[in-house]
Each structure stands twice: as C-alpha cells, then as structure tokens.
Enzyme design. Structure first.
Site, PDB file in Angstrom:
ATOM      1  N   SER A   1      37.695  45.757  35.427  1.00  0.00           N
ATOM      2  CA  SER A   1      38.035  44.736  34.437  1.00  0.00           C
ATOM      3  C   SER A   1      36.825  43.845  34.205  1.00  0.00           C
ATOM      4  O   SER A   1      36.049  43.581  35.135  1.00  0.00           O
ATOM      5  CB  SER A   1      39.213  43.892  34.933  1.00  0.00           C
ATOM      6  OG  SER A   1      39.407  42.759  34.107  1.00  0.00           O
TER       7      SER A   1
ATOM      8  N   TYR B   1      42.676  38.914  41.895  1.00  0.00           N
ATOM      9  CA  TYR B   1      42.385  39.985  40.931  1.00  0.00           C
ATOM     10  C   TYR B   1      40.901  40.007  40.584  1.00  0.00           C
ATOM     11  O   TYR B   1      40.260  41.068  40.593  1.00  0.00           O
ATOM     12  CB  TYR B   1      43.227  39.804  39.673  1.00  0.00           C
ATOM     13  CG  TYR B   1      43.079  40.942  38.688  1.00  0.00           C
ATOM     14  CD1 TYR B   1      43.760  42.144  38.894  1.00  0.00           C
ATOM     15  CD2 TYR B   1      42.266  40.833  37.567  1.00  0.00           C
ATOM     16  CE1 TYR B   1      43.631  43.199  38.005  1.00  0.00           C
ATOM     17  CE2 TYR B   1      42.128  41.881  36.672  1.00  0.00           C
ATOM     18  CZ  TYR B   1      42.810  43.059  36.892  1.00  0.00           C
ATOM     19  OH  TYR B   1      42.669  44.107  36.010  1.00  0.00           O
TER      20      TYR B   1
END
Length: 311
Positions: free
Chosen positions: A180, A236
C-alpha cells in the site's frame, strides 16, 4: 477437488495467490488464469475458497484449483500447500502475497451512514479516512495490531520461506507482495523506525523485526502517539512499510528472482466498505502486470499502481 493431468500442468506456469477468495485476490486469480497460468487460489476458509473456484470455473477459468492456507499457520496449512504443489505441479513460478487485514475495527453502521451522507460516488468519499469524525468510529488495540503484523508482514515471510524451495525450481521465479502507498516511508513518523527502514543498505530481516517489536511494545504500553507513531492506522502503515522493506531484503538475497511490491490503488473492496478509485478488476491489473514482467524485468522495486515509486 478435480484432478488435472500432471503432464499438462507441468508445462504451464503455476501461481499461488493468497487471500484469493474475494476482492483483489479473486480478480488476480481470474486474470492470471486468463493468461494461461495454472492458479492455486488459497484462503483460510475452505467453503469460501471452494465457492470462489467454482465461480471462476463457471466463467470458463478451468485452470484454477483451491488449497486451504492460513498465513499464520506455518506448521499445518503451509506445509500441506507446499506438499500439494510439489506433488501436483512439481514447481512454483509465481507467488502473489495478497492476504491482508486493516488492523482496526470500525463501527460499521455509523461508518456506512457517513459514506451515504457524503455520497458513495462523490470524489470526497475517498478522503473519508482522513476525517477526524471518521477516525473516531475506528478502534485500534494491541490485539488488532498484533493480528495485523502477524498477517500482513510475518504471514508473507512465512509463506515465502515455505514455498521458496519450489520457486527455486522455476526458470523465472516471481514474488509479488501486495502492499500500500500508506506504507511509504513518508508516512513512517516514528524516528527510529524511519531510520531503520529508510537505510536500504543496512536493511536486514532482523532490523525490520525490531521495528515490528517496537510498535507492538508501544501499543501494549499505550505509547503510540507519545513515541511518534501515526495517530491513526499505525499497525497497517507499519505492516506495509515493513513488507516493502522485506521485499528489498529478499530481492538482494535471491537475485535470480524477481521480487517486487505494489500498491494496487485504493480499491473498492469489502475491506474498504466499497470506497476507492479503482474496481477490484482494475486494482488486480496493477498486480498482475508485475507478476508477468518479462524474464529480464526489474527486482527490488515498489510500484504505486503502474508507476515506479520511491519507497
């Protein structure tokens, strides 16, 4: 599970996709299958995995099989997967590490109501995670952070290590780690973590693990903001930053392989509550493009969608 002729299969390239039962993973399986590659779709839930394969077969993607894989379970399901691939296909050509979790829980009803108020198709809705009122609906705990790192980082390492001997039998082995842009170094705000992850020449798996342990220690002691981690999405962000760093280490360690990581974009998936700039099909194309690079393709890089990006 339907049998496939071994002589036919060994002439085909073989790919494993983790988290392949839905979203981006499902579309990656579909697109690799369409490219003439034998695909082993894996996920934790057997029922959902078999249903996904059946759905693909019903749309004329015959070269897909299912095998259970829990990326947090190296002893049982990973070993079983490796044995299955060795017996059935003899080697592995492509590994797509796609399985992942967000690392936080959401008050789903209120969050969906907020999305509805903004407008699902509004350009503003993709910025919802930046809104303080949206972040108030999300909760991060030590347990969720631990799970996030266990799946997004350690899970990738474990799967890769177990399947490495089979990849080494390929003429052109590829590993693609689905990451990501949130894991970019510019979002790593803890100074020590940034210093470690940003020093590409000194990177080792042990140093990356140090960052993970630092984060989890600070989660346990409620020191996330005090010690300069991101105030939202710390687990994350760190999991993906560590995944990117691991990609760099692995690429140096095994130069025969193509090892790259890619952000597929903000994709409209169940995990994102349908928020995104890309469909799952579009996001998967960014991943598959890298999995199918020419034999002399690059290794050790991070791609943001189709663009080469700085770590």
């Amino acid at each position: 599970m339907p049998e496939t002729c071994p002589n036919t299969v060994t002439k085909m390239r073989c790919a494993v996709v983790t988290g392949g039962n839905k979203g981006i993973g499902f579309e990656i399986c579909k697109q690799l299958s369409s490219s003439g590659i034998m695909v082993v779709l894996t996920c934790r839930d057997v029922t959902r995995g078999l249903e996904a394969v059946e759905k693909l077969k019903n749309s004329n993607h015959e070269n897909v099989v299912f095998h259970q894989l829990d990326v947090t379970d190296p002893i049982t399901t990973m070993s079983s997967l490796a044995d299955f691939i060795k017996a059935r296909f003899g080697k592995l050509d492509i590994l797509v590490n796609n399985a992942g979790v967000a690392g936080f829980s959401v008050d789903a009803d209120r969050f969906k109501a907020m999305i509805s108020d903004i407008g699902e198709d509004s350009e503003e809705v993709v910025k919802i995670y930046e809104k303080p009122e949206a972040q108030e609906l999300m909760s991060e705990t030590y347990e969720l952070a631990e799970e996030c790192l266990k799946i997004n980082y350690y899970g990738v390492k474990s799967v890769t290590e177990v399947l490495l001997p089979l990849l080494q039998l390929s003429d052109s082995p590829r590993i693609v780690n689905v990451s990501s842009s949130t894991g970019s170094l510019k979002y790593v705000s803890n100074e020590t973590a940034l210093e470690i992850l940003g020093d590409g020449d000194a990177l080792t798996e042990e140093r990356i693990d140090m960052v993970v342990n630092m984060l989890l220690k600070d989660f346990k002691e409620n020191l996330i903001e005090t010690n300069g981690w991101p105030s939202f999405g710390a687990a994350y962000t760190t999991s993906k930053a560590c995944l990117n760093a691991y990609t760099r280490v692995l690429a140096k360690k095994i130069p025969k392989f193509q090892v790259n990581c890619v952000c597929p974009g903000l994709v409209k998936t169940e995990m994102n509550y349908g928020i995104g700039n890309y469909t799952a099909d579009e996001g998967a194309k960014h991943v598959v493009r890298i999995a199918l690079f020419p034999d002399d393709g690059p290794s050790g890089f991070f791609y943001d969608c189709s663009e080469l990006s700085a770590f």
